[in-house]
Design a protein around this motif. Sequence first.
Motif, short mmCIF file in Angstrom:
data_model
loop_
_atom_site.label_atom_id
_atom_site.label_comp_id
_atom_site.label_asym_id
_atom_site.label_seq_id
_atom_site.Cartn_x
_atom_site.Cartn_y
_atom_site.Cartn_z
N ASP A 47 0.82 -1.22 0.00
CA ASP A 47 0.00 0.00 0.00
C ASP A 47 0.85 1.26 0.00
OD1 ASP A 47 1.04 -0.37 2.51
OD2 ASP A 47 -0.76 0.36 3.55
N LEU A 48 2.09 1.16 -0.49
CA LEU A 48 2.99 2.31 -0.47
C LEU A 48 2.43 3.47 -1.29
CD1 LEU A 48 5.66 3.62 0.30
CD2 LEU A 48 6.72 2.49 -1.67
N PHE A 49 1.94 3.17 -2.51
CA PHE A 49 1.43 4.24 -3.37
C PHE A 49 0.23 4.94 -2.73
CE2 PHE A 49 -1.33 5.76 -6.81
CZ PHE A 49 -0.45 6.62 -7.46
N GLU A 50 -0.69 4.16 -2.15
CA GLU A 50 -1.86 4.75 -1.51
C GLU A 50 -1.46 5.63 -0.32
OE1 GLU A 50 -1.54 1.69 -2.37
OE2 GLU A 50 -3.14 1.30 -3.85
N ARG A 51 -0.45 5.19 0.43
CA ARG A 51 0.00 5.97 1.58
C ARG A 51 0.63 7.28 1.14
NH1 ARG A 51 3.64 1.74 4.63
NH2 ARG A 51 4.22 3.60 5.81
N VAL A 52 1.41 7.24 0.04
CA VAL A 52 2.02 8.47 -0.48
C VAL A 52 0.94 9.43 -0.96
CG1 VAL A 52 3.50 9.43 -2.28
CG2 VAL A 52 4.20 7.36 -1.05
N VAL A 53 -0.06 8.91 -1.68
CA VAL A 53 -1.15 9.76 -2.16
C VAL A 53 -1.93 10.37 -1.00
CG1 VAL A 53 -3.34 9.75 -3.43
CG2 VAL A 53 -1.37 8.52 -4.34
N ASP A 54 -2.20 9.56 0.02
CA ASP A 54 -2.92 10.07 1.20
C ASP A 54 -2.11 11.14 1.91
OD1 ASP A 54 -4.98 8.35 0.67
OD2 ASP A 54 -4.34 6.82 2.10
#
Length: 211
Positions: A22-29
Motif C-alpha cells: 500500500d505504499l502508493f496509496e499511503r504516499v497519495v494520502d
Amino acid sequence: MTHLEDRITNALRSSPTRPSSDLFERVVDSIEADRRRRRTTLAVVAGTAALIATATTAVLTLTPRTPDGDLAMPWWILEVGTIAVLLALAFWLGPFIKRFGRAYAADVFHDNPMTGKSYIVLTDIVYYLIFAAYILFSTQVAPMEDWAETVTPGQVTYELGRIGGILLVIGVLHGLNIVLMPVLGRLFSLNRSLSGAPRRDRHTDPVDLDR
C-alpha cells in the motif's frame, strides 16, 4: 570490498526488503493530507484577517466623534479589544507550539511514550491556566485614575504592555520547558531502567504523540 561493505551486502542479501503493498496509496494520502492542511491554514488566515477587518470597521463606525471630527472611543472598547487579542493569541499560539513540539517531545520521551503524551497534556493545561489567570488579573472593569472616559495614550500604553507581557511570560516558560524537558526525559528513562521495565526501541516502534 572492505569488511564493512561485505557485512552490509550479506545483511541485505540474507533479509531482502520488499516494497509495501500500500505504499502508493499511503504516499497519495500523505500528499492529500498536506494539501488539506495547507487549505485549512489559508482559510484560517483569511478568516482571521476578514474578522479583524470587520471588527475594525465596526468599531470605527460605531465610535462617536467629537465636534472637531476626531474619534472619541470609549475606554471599554479598547479594553474589550485587548481581551479579544489575548484570547486569539491563546487559541492560536498553543496549537502552534504543540504542532512543532511533538517531534521534540517524542525524541525526548522515546523510552516513555505514555509519559510523553501525559507531559504534553499537562503542559497544555498549564499554558491555558496561565493565559486565563493573566487575562483575569489584568482586566479593568473601570478606567484607571489617569484614564479618561475615552481612550488616552496612557491606556494604549497599558494595553500594549499587557500583550507584550503575556508574550514575554509564555516565551520565558517555553524556553525553560525546552531546556528542562531533556532532563526530565533522561530522569524518566533512568527510573524506567532501574525499575526493570522493558525498554522500547525507538527505531522499530516509534512514539506517536498525535494519538
